[in-house]
Scaffold this active site. Structure first.
Site, PDB file in Angstrom:
ATOM      1  N   HIS A  74       0.860  -1.185   0.000  1.00 13.94           N
ATOM      2  CA  HIS A  74       0.000   0.000   0.000  1.00 13.94           C
ATOM      3  C   HIS A  74       0.894   1.232   0.000  1.00 13.94           C
ATOM      4  O   HIS A  74       1.863   1.300   0.755  1.00 13.94           O
ATOM      5  CB  HIS A  74      -0.878  -0.025   1.262  1.00 13.94           C
ATOM      6  CG  HIS A  74      -1.768   1.165   1.425  1.00 13.94           C
ATOM      7  ND1 HIS A  74      -2.717   1.507   0.501  1.00 13.94           N
ATOM      8  CD2 HIS A  74      -1.860   2.085   2.426  1.00 13.94           C
ATOM      9  CE1 HIS A  74      -3.362   2.589   0.921  1.00 13.94           C
ATOM     10  NE2 HIS A  74      -2.854   2.964   2.078  1.00 13.94           N
ATOM     11  N   ASN A  75       0.603   2.191  -0.880  1.00 15.34           N
ATOM     12  CA  ASN A  75       1.436   3.400  -0.984  1.00 15.34           C
ATOM     13  C   ASN A  75       2.915   3.029  -1.096  1.00 15.34           C
ATOM     14  O   ASN A  75       3.760   3.498  -0.328  1.00 15.34           O
ATOM     15  CB  ASN A  75       1.213   4.318   0.218  1.00 15.34           C
ATOM     16  CG  ASN A  75      -0.163   4.946   0.224  1.00 15.34           C
ATOM     17  OD1 ASN A  75      -0.895   4.874  -0.759  1.00 15.34           O
ATOM     18  ND2 ASN A  75      -0.526   5.562   1.332  1.00 15.34           N
TER      19      ASN A  75
ATOM     20  N   GLU B 275       1.476  -0.220  -5.525  1.00 13.98           N
ATOM     21  CA  GLU B 275       0.501   0.854  -5.679  1.00 13.98           C
ATOM     22  C   GLU B 275       1.200   2.139  -6.102  1.00 13.98           C
ATOM     23  O   GLU B 275       2.295   2.447  -5.621  1.00 13.98           O
ATOM     24  CB  GLU B 275      -0.245   1.076  -4.360  1.00 13.98           C
ATOM     25  CG  GLU B 275      -1.414   2.037  -4.490  1.00 13.98           C
ATOM     26  CD  GLU B 275      -2.226   2.112  -3.214  1.00 13.98           C
ATOM     27  OE1 GLU B 275      -3.362   1.605  -3.214  1.00 13.98           O
ATOM     28  OE2 GLU B 275      -1.739   2.674  -2.218  1.00 13.98           O
TER      29      GLU B 275
ATOM     30  N   ASP C 248       0.114   6.304  -6.856  1.00  9.72           N
ATOM     31  CA  ASP C 248      -0.866   7.388  -6.888  1.00  9.72           C
ATOM     32  C   ASP C 248      -0.361   8.460  -7.853  1.00  9.72           C
ATOM     33  O   ASP C 248       0.700   9.049  -7.625  1.00  9.72           O
ATOM     34  CB  ASP C 248      -1.039   8.008  -5.501  1.00  9.72           C
ATOM     35  CG  ASP C 248      -1.799   7.101  -4.550  1.00  9.72           C
ATOM     36  OD1 ASP C 248      -1.979   5.922  -4.890  1.00  9.72           O
ATOM     37  OD2 ASP C 248      -2.199   7.570  -3.471  1.00  9.72           O
TER      38      ASP C 248
ATOM     39  N   HIS D 134       1.507  11.093  -2.302  1.00  9.65           N
ATOM     40  CA  HIS D 134       0.285  10.875  -1.530  1.00  9.65           C
ATOM     41  C   HIS D 134      -0.494  12.186  -1.530  1.00  9.65           C
ATOM     42  O   HIS D 134      -0.082  13.156  -0.891  1.00  9.65           O
ATOM     43  CB  HIS D 134       0.636  10.438  -0.099  1.00  9.65           C
ATOM     44  CG  HIS D 134      -0.500   9.772   0.604  1.00  9.65           C
ATOM     45  ND1 HIS D 134      -0.515   9.574   1.964  1.00  9.65           N
ATOM     46  CD2 HIS D 134      -1.651   9.238   0.138  1.00  9.65           C
ATOM     47  CE1 HIS D 134      -1.624   8.953   2.304  1.00  9.65           C
ATOM     48  NE2 HIS D 134      -2.331   8.740   1.206  1.00  9.65           N
TER      49      HIS D 134
ATOM     50  N   GLU E 102      -3.798   4.413  -8.867  1.00 13.41           N
ATOM     51  CA  GLU E 102      -4.755   5.382  -8.323  1.00 13.41           C
ATOM     52  C   GLU E 102      -4.636   6.626  -9.207  1.00 13.41           C
ATOM     53  O   GLU E 102      -3.701   7.411  -9.077  1.00 13.41           O
ATOM     54  CB  GLU E 102      -4.419   5.699  -6.868  1.00 13.41           C
ATOM     55  CG  GLU E 102      -4.610   4.533  -5.909  1.00 13.41           C
ATOM     56  CD  GLU E 102      -6.073   4.195  -5.683  1.00 13.41           C
ATOM     57  OE1 GLU E 102      -6.923   5.094  -5.892  1.00 13.41           O
ATOM     58  OE2 GLU E 102      -6.376   3.054  -5.323  1.00 13.41           O
TER      59      GLU E 102
ATOM     60  N   SER F 161     -11.947  -3.502  -4.492  1.00 14.06           N
ATOM     61  CA  SER F 161     -11.022  -3.088  -3.442  1.00 14.06           C
ATOM     62  C   SER F 161     -11.786  -2.288  -2.408  1.00 14.06           C
ATOM     63  O   SER F 161     -12.581  -1.408  -2.763  1.00 14.06           O
ATOM     64  CB  SER F 161      -9.890  -2.243  -4.045  1.00 14.06           C
ATOM     65  OG  SER F 161      -8.994  -1.819  -3.049  1.00 14.06           O
TER      66      SER F 161
END
Length: 736
Positions: free
Chosen positions: A302-303, A332, A334, A347, A381, A507
């Site tokens: 995650h991230n 991941e 973003d 982020h 994302e 998700s």
């Protein structure tokens, strides 16, 4: 005791090391620049110690030793501009003078610039030679090297190479051994080595040896067979295994000829990979990799771009490199609009730093398959404008080339997901998609997709509205890059059962996942793994993201519902990542673990709240050479206790603690039996945590190791003082 001062014996070189010109040059020392940023470049004098296992460096200006590290802590060496710091200095320093030392765990990398290409090559090649030796050492060799790991030079306060009693006492406290003031004298030369080896004797192992040895001096072939059957729970080919162990670990030729194992050979066997708690058959790739992708637990992050906290931390390509090298298979990213038409990764709505999307994709292409050959899922994302989405698509195609999956494996509408084997060396993009995959495969799409006969009018109209909205917000080129991992909303089990598409993935947050499990259990009495497997597709995907504001990630006990991907914050140490490492350290660390049979069968009903009982499990433990607590004063010695935790279905959740051993982190012996009743060992993880006991405050973390019971143990859990685990020390995790 002796009078006067003794000379500390020079350390012996590890087996496999010969003093080459390269190593001798490293021992003479080299002046290099240590760099942390474009403005922070300071000269340090680096030197390989005489033991060839320790490197220290000091400031050129003050001459004071700044730091030291062990070769065993170094994972690899990267040549050239392979870090963001060195990339930023590319115009100033050529790549042949630059290299990066990468450490295991969470210690930061060391970026260095040598004075010449020849000096850089000397250190790169020398370090790689020493790393290879360090990684090939067996436990006996590591124990023999322990006295020369750098502690003796720290204890020798006046640096004269000789040690009096006070300095020896200081050395022992560094090694987690308490020694009172009632002794005197010195240790000289061979006496120091003898003294250390006396400390490292394992009385509990000798006692076990004598329990099975009739004469107390050796184990005959039949006595070793008895030990293997009764205590190690080996049940097949035991006599052949005993012969192999004697031939491999018995140091005496006479004993080998008589098919006997001495106490020394017995200890060497117990400290070897064969004596490890890890089932050696499961260390390599051992599972069936030809089943649909949804039949596996998948190591997911995650991230991934963050290497610090999620609010103010640094974004770095190093986050992707570290995750991939740990076997992570779902990353991941973003993406947001950046300057000059270049999408950036960070982020959103926080103070984290930014990195170009182009650099992330380049790093992915370079490191995706160094640890595992199996597919990588890039979870996108997307917060970019249509214009910069076009740039995203173009960079993915240009940089990844054939690695990027842009069509189904057979060109047909999938009836189930392909297998990891079929998707080897492929990168799959997860994200939103215009329309359905089958529309694209059926032929050029119209303004609205065709609707099959069994779709009613309301459903068809809803699909048309979705497609129209997607076309307004999503670039077609980026949509076309999404094949098997189209992101869709989860609308409940009932809709999932009737609208199955294997190319779609849902998700949601951890809290929603837990609620779905709980509600399904309340309404239906059981949780059907097939329900999860059918979510938005027959054999489709589920992804669970971490629970804010904990910033650490969900527990990787996917077994409660069969969630394939539990996205964890790889950059944050803690119980969650410990358990994740325990789950995915098997099967060749490929990032895929096959789910138990009852979680792959759509017709099976499995109730995690009411499982059947299994035989009880027992654990008996002792330890040796535990690490000191971080930031502890040299004089402090830990009071270790062991907490054993079981993580699994609700009926298996349990924890027990041993007593603490006062002032002994070097060779504590608890001699306690802890028993656990497991119901579903196929979904259980066992975690050992060693803590430094404190009467007045929270115990300090010392180290831990975690194991997935279905892979590590040949039968039910049976961890005893004569099987070993490797304790992983790390900084204590932040409080939630």
């Amino acid at each position: 005791s002796h009078t006067g001062r003794g000379t500390l014996m020079q350390p012996t070189l590890p087996t496999g090391i010969q003093l080459t010109d390269t190593l001798e040059q490293m021992q003479q020392g080299t002046l290099m620049r240590k760099v942390k940023s474009k403005s922070w470049k300071k000269q340090r004098y680096f030197k390989l110690q005489d033991d060839c296992m320790t490197i220290w460096y000091q400031s050129k200006r003050t001459g004071k030793t700044e730091s030291a590290f062990s070769i065993s802590d170094v994972e690899t060496v990267r040549e050239g501009h392979q870090s963001e710091v060195l990339q930023s200095l590319a115009d100033e320093f050529p790549p042949e003078r630059c290299f990066t030392i990468v450490f295991y765990g969470r210690r930061g990398n060391l970026d260095l610039i040598a004075g010449s290409a020849e000096e850089a090559q000397c250190w790169v090649q020398g370090l790689r030679q020493l790393i290879e030796v360090a990684t090939s050492m067996d436990q006996r060799e590591k124990i023999d090297q322990y006295p020369s790991c750098g502690y003796h030079s720290k204890a020798d306060k006046n640096k004269d190479g000789r040690m009096n009693f006070k300095e020896v006492q200081r050395l022992l406290k560094m090694m987690n051994i308490d020694m009172n003031e009632d002794h005197s004298g010195t240790l000289e030369g061979e006496e120091f080595v003898l003294f250390y080896k006396t400390l490292t004797q394992r009385e509990e192992v000798l006692s076990l040896f004598q329990d099975f040895s009739e004469d107390g001096k050796k184990l005959t072939l039949l006595e070793l067979v008895d030990f293997l059957r009764q205590e190690q729970l080996e049940d097949e080919g035991t006599e052949e295994l005993a012969m192999e162990l004697i031939d491999k670990y018995e140091p005496s030729e006479t004993a080998r000829a008589r098919h006997a194992l001495s106490a020394d050979g017995f200890l060497m066997y117990l400290c070897s990979p064969e004596g490890s708690i890890f089932n050696p058959r499961h260390r390599a790739l051992w599972q069936d990799m030809s089943q649909p992708l949804c039949h596996y637990f998948i190591s997911s992050s995650h991230n991934t771009y963050l290497i610090e906290d999620q609010i103010r931390g640094q974004s770095s390509i190093e986050g992707y490199i570290r995750a991939l090298k740990r076997g992570c298979r779902c990353l991941e990213v973003d993406c947001w609009d950046g300057p000059n038409g270049e999408p950036m990764v960070y982020h959103g709505h926080t103070f984290t730093s930014k990195i170009p999307f182009r650099e992330v994709v380049s790093t992915l292409g370079k490191y995706a398959f160094k640890t595992s050959d199996y597919p990588v899922i890039l979870s996108l994302e997307n917060h970019c404008s249509i214009e910069q989405q076009e740039v995203l698509a173009q960079q993915l195609k240009d940089i990844l080339g054939e690695q990027l999956l842009t069509a189904t494996t057979d060109g047909r509408v999938p009836t189930q997901l392909p297998s990891p084997e079929e998707l080897k060396h492929k990168i799959l993009l997860k994200g939103k998609k215009i329309g359905r995959l089958e529309d694209k495969l059926d032929g050029p799409g119209d303004e609205a997709p065709d609707v099959s006969d069994d779709d009613n009018g309301a459903e068809a109209e809803e699909e048309r509205r979705r497609v129209k909205k997607d076309k307004e917000n999503l670039a077609q080129a980026l949509s076309d890059c999404v094949i098997y991992c189209k992101s869709v909303s989860f609308r409940g089990f009932q809709e999932a059962r009737s609208h199955s598409r294997p190319s779609e993935i849902s998700s949601f947050a951890e809290a929603k996942a837990r609620k779905l499990i709980r509600d399904a259990g309340e309404t239906e009495g059981t949780v059907a793994p097939g329900d999860w497997a059918r979510v938005e597709g027959a054999g489709g995907f589920l992804r669970c993201r971490s629970k804010a504001p904990r910033y650490r990630g969900s527990l990787p006990v996917q077994g409660k519902g069969g969630v394939q991907q539990v996205a964890l914050n790889f950059q944050t140490a803690g119980m969650e990542m410990d358990l994740c490492d325990g789950l995915f350290s098997q099967n060749g660390r490929c990032g895929y673990v096959l789910k138990p049979p009852f979680m792959r069968d759509e017709e099976t009903l499995f109730n995690p709240s009411d499982p059947a009982e299994q035989p009880p499990s027992r654990l008996v433990i002792s330890g040796q050479q535990l690490p000191k607590v971080a930031n502890t004063k040299d004089g402090a010695v830990i009071d270790p206790l062991v907490r054993v935790e079981i993580h699994g279905v609700p009926a298996d959740q349990a924890r027990q603690e041993t007593k603490y051993i006062e002032n002994n982190g070097f060779n504590p012996r608890w001699d306690e039996t802890l028993q656990f009743q497991l119901h579903v060992p196929e979904l259980a993880l066992v975690r050992f945590v060693v803590e430094d006991y404190d009467k007045t405050s929270r115990n300090d973390f010392v180290g831990q190791d975690s194991f997935y019971t279905a892979a590590y143990f040949t039968t039910h859990i049976h961890i005893c003082l004569y099987t070993h685990i490797h304790l992983h020390s790390r900084p204590a995790p932040p409080r939630p």
